[in-house]
Write a protein that holds these residues in place. Structure first.
Motif, short mmCIF file in Angstrom:
data_model
loop_
_atom_site.label_atom_id
_atom_site.label_comp_id
_atom_site.label_asym_id
_atom_site.label_seq_id
_atom_site.Cartn_x
_atom_site.Cartn_y
_atom_site.Cartn_z
N LYS A 2 3.47 7.81 -2.45
CA LYS A 2 3.29 7.86 -3.90
C LYS A 2 3.17 9.28 -4.43
CE LYS A 2 -1.76 7.20 -3.56
NZ LYS A 2 -2.89 6.33 -3.95
N GLU A 3 2.76 10.23 -3.57
CA GLU A 3 2.56 11.61 -4.05
C GLU A 3 2.58 12.58 -2.87
OE1 GLU A 3 -0.74 14.35 -6.46
OE2 GLU A 3 -1.00 12.17 -6.36
N ILE A 4 3.10 13.78 -3.14
CA ILE A 4 3.12 14.85 -2.15
C ILE A 4 2.32 16.03 -2.68
CG2 ILE A 4 4.53 16.35 -0.70
CD1 ILE A 4 6.91 14.53 -1.33
N VAL A 5 1.43 16.57 -1.84
CA VAL A 5 0.66 17.77 -2.19
C VAL A 5 1.10 18.89 -1.25
CG1 VAL A 5 -1.62 18.77 -2.52
CG2 VAL A 5 -1.28 16.30 -2.84
N GLU A 15 -8.93 22.60 0.73
CA GLU A 15 -8.77 21.67 -0.40
C GLU A 15 -7.88 20.49 0.00
OE1 GLU A 15 -6.53 21.63 -4.75
OE2 GLU A 15 -7.23 23.57 -3.94
N LEU A 16 -6.87 20.78 0.77
CA LEU A 16 -5.93 19.75 1.19
C LEU A 16 -6.60 18.73 2.11
CD1 LEU A 16 -2.74 19.34 0.83
CD2 LEU A 16 -2.57 20.25 3.15
N ILE A 17 -7.25 19.20 3.17
CA ILE A 17 -7.79 18.27 4.16
C ILE A 17 -9.10 17.62 3.71
CG2 ILE A 17 -6.64 19.35 6.11
CD1 ILE A 17 -9.27 20.73 6.81
N GLU A 18 -9.78 18.22 2.74
CA GLU A 18 -11.02 17.62 2.25
C GLU A 18 -10.79 16.63 1.11
OE1 GLU A 18 -13.54 20.93 1.36
OE2 GLU A 18 -13.73 21.52 3.48
N ASP A 19 -9.53 16.49 0.70
CA ASP A 19 -9.19 15.53 -0.35
C ASP A 19 -9.17 14.13 0.27
OD1 ASP A 19 -8.03 13.88 -2.24
OD2 ASP A 19 -6.43 15.29 -2.78
N PRO A 20 -10.11 13.26 -0.09
CA PRO A 20 -10.18 11.93 0.53
C PRO A 20 -9.01 11.03 0.17
CG PRO A 20 -11.73 12.09 -1.30
CD PRO A 20 -11.17 13.46 -1.10
N SER A 21 -8.28 11.38 -0.88
CA SER A 21 -7.15 10.53 -1.28
C SER A 21 -5.88 10.81 -0.47
CB SER A 21 -6.85 10.72 -2.78
OG SER A 21 -6.35 12.03 -3.04
N ILE A 22 -5.88 11.91 0.31
CA ILE A 22 -4.73 12.23 1.14
C ILE A 22 -4.86 11.50 2.48
CG2 ILE A 22 -3.55 14.06 2.43
CD1 ILE A 22 -4.09 15.92 0.10
N HIS A 38 -10.54 15.73 10.04
CA HIS A 38 -10.89 15.28 8.69
C HIS A 38 -10.30 13.90 8.38
CE1 HIS A 38 -12.28 19.38 8.08
NE2 HIS A 38 -12.82 19.00 6.94
N GLY A 39 -9.87 13.19 9.42
CA GLY A 39 -9.45 11.81 9.24
C GLY A 39 -8.05 11.60 8.72
N LYS A 40 -7.19 12.60 8.90
CA LYS A 40 -5.81 12.47 8.44
C LYS A 40 -4.89 12.13 9.61
CE LYS A 40 -7.51 14.28 4.64
NZ LYS A 40 -8.04 13.38 3.59
N HIS A 41 -3.91 11.28 9.38
CA HIS A 41 -2.81 11.11 10.32
C HIS A 41 -1.93 12.35 10.23
CE1 HIS A 41 -3.86 6.85 10.71
NE2 HIS A 41 -3.92 6.80 9.38
N MET A 79 0.84 -1.19 0.00
CA MET A 79 0.00 0.00 0.00
C MET A 79 0.88 1.24 0.00
SD MET A 79 -2.99 1.05 2.69
CE MET A 79 -3.97 2.54 2.46
N LYS A 80 0.49 2.22 -0.84
CA LYS A 80 1.21 3.49 -0.87
C LYS A 80 0.28 4.62 -0.47
CE LYS A 80 5.05 2.42 -3.85
NZ LYS A 80 6.01 2.99 -4.82
N TYR A 81 0.87 5.71 0.03
CA TYR A 81 0.10 6.78 0.63
C TYR A 81 0.36 8.11 -0.07
CZ TYR A 81 -0.04 3.30 4.36
OH TYR A 81 -0.20 2.14 5.07
N LYS A 82 -0.65 8.96 0.03
CA LYS A 82 -0.55 10.33 -0.47
C LYS A 82 -0.47 11.25 0.75
CE LYS A 82 -3.06 13.40 -3.69
NZ LYS A 82 -4.27 13.46 -4.55
N VAL A 83 0.48 12.16 0.72
CA VAL A 83 0.70 13.03 1.87
C VAL A 83 0.54 14.50 1.48
CG1 VAL A 83 3.20 13.09 1.47
CG2 VAL A 83 2.32 13.61 3.75
N GLY A 84 -0.01 15.28 2.38
CA GLY A 84 -0.10 16.72 2.19
C GLY A 84 0.82 17.42 3.18
N ILE A 85 1.48 18.48 2.74
CA ILE A 85 2.35 19.25 3.62
C ILE A 85 1.83 20.68 3.74
CG2 ILE A 85 4.68 20.09 4.05
CD1 ILE A 85 5.80 17.77 2.52
N VAL A 86 1.64 21.13 4.96
CA VAL A 86 1.18 22.49 5.25
C VAL A 86 2.39 23.33 5.63
CG1 VAL A 86 -0.27 23.93 6.71
CG2 VAL A 86 -1.04 21.63 6.07
#
Length: 344
Positions: free
Chosen positions: A29-32, A58-65, A87-90, A1-8
């Protein structure tokens, strides 16, 4: 399994540590990227092959992150991290966890409600030298710990920050609040808790803005130096110095004095740990080179955070751990301001 991460936040901590370490992690797999200054986000997205979110929502409401790194300035940690958890993010949040005990407790409550991971970037726990020293201390190879001294200093955040100027937010009381304590001191407080498996419970301190000036040439609003005395629950005594005015080389050293010898960590240029026993025997450990502002290496923090998510494990640095370090930092500031000994 690969993960998509967002950086604030797209400052230096993202550019030199979070982004490259996520990029190198095989599970990512991807950084936003998101920053209020969208040009900074776009620059890092181009450098690391990621994408850009125009708003935090937009970042935290993206279900793929799946996970978020909160690399915002200190005063924003509580808001961004709590929202991301809701919003369910680690979340991996930079230190300090927050600026007040109440904010930190809110973040911990948000984590418990979300049942997601919350890890705080007290990265000194992750160095091989500190982990080996903890092992030596726990096994009582030199007997019980009696006292310690620790130091963390460099030439200041204006040499590290993204804009490389004295206008850095680190010098603004409403944004950093704790000055060098929140930048460097809190790392060593958490490290002492980790190494000794103990908690600092009584402190005294002196502080001052000894040399740093802001963009207008006035003394900065927060301390650039703190020196302190510390006592733990187990009765171990220590002293600690934190500075933004070490204008030669950085100092990131710790010395632990035990019943049958001394453990010196990052005190020698060749060996990361030097042990001198009571009978004058010397044992040296060459483990790695510690990361400095001028020598960026993999901290292990991102890998540990991703592993905690992937294997559903408790992070090495929890919100509760970070709250304890924050309480000591706030007590040190109070002690310095009131010229009193403070019990935590």
């Amino acid at each position: 399994m690969k993960y998509k991460v967002g950086i604030v936040g797209c400052g230096s901590i993202t550019k030199f540590r979070h982004a490259p370490e996520y990029k190198a992690n095989p599970y990512i797999k991807e950084i936003v990227f998101y920053d209020r200054n969208i040009e900074r986000a776009e620059a890092l997205a181009e450098e690391f092959g990621g994408s850009v979110a125009e708003t935090f929502e937009e970042l935290i409401e993206d279900p793929s992150i799946d996970m978020i790194s909160d690399c915002s300035s200190n005063e924003n940690h509580s808001y961004f991290t709590s929202k991301a958890l809701a919003h369910g993010k680690h979340v991996l949040c930079e230190k300090p966890i927050a600026l007040t005990i109440e904010e930190a407790e809110q973040m911990i409550a948000a984590q418990k409600k979300s049942k997601k991971k919350l890890m705080i970037d007290h990265n000194q726990r992750f160095t091989p030298a500190h982990q080996k020293a903890r092992e030596i201390i726990q096994q009582e190879e030199l007997g019980k710990v009696l006292s310690f001294k620790t130091s963390f200093g460099h030439k200041g955040p204006e040499y590290w920050g993204v804009n490389k100027s004295n206008s850095t937010w680190f010098f603004k009381k409403e944004r950093s609040k704790l000055g060098v304590l929140g930048d460097l001191g809190i790392h060593k407080i958490d490290l002492i808790h980790y190494l000794l498996d103990d908690q600092i419970e009584q402190v005294s301190a002196f502080h001052g803005a000894l040399h740093k000036k802001d963009e207008n040439g006035d003394p900065i609003e927060v301390s650039d130096n703190v020196v302190s005395n510390l006592r733990t629950r187990k009765g171990v005594l220590g002293n600690a110095a934190f500075s933004w005015t070490y204008y030669g080389e950085e100092d990131n050293s710790t010395i632990i004095y035990c019943e049958r010898g001394i453990i010196k960590i990052y005190h020698d240029t060749e060996y990361q740990i030097v042990i001198t026993t009571m009978d004058e025997q010397e044992v040296n450990y060459k483990l790695e080179t510690i990361q400095t502002n001028d020598n960026q290496t993999n901290t292990g923090v991102i890998d540990a955070f991703v592993e905690s998510v992937h294997h559903d494990q408790t992070p090495l640095v929890t919100g509760e751990d970070a709250l304890l370090a924050l309480k000591v930092s706030l007590a040190l500031q109070e002690a310095a301001e009131t010229h009193r000994v403070i019990t935590i």
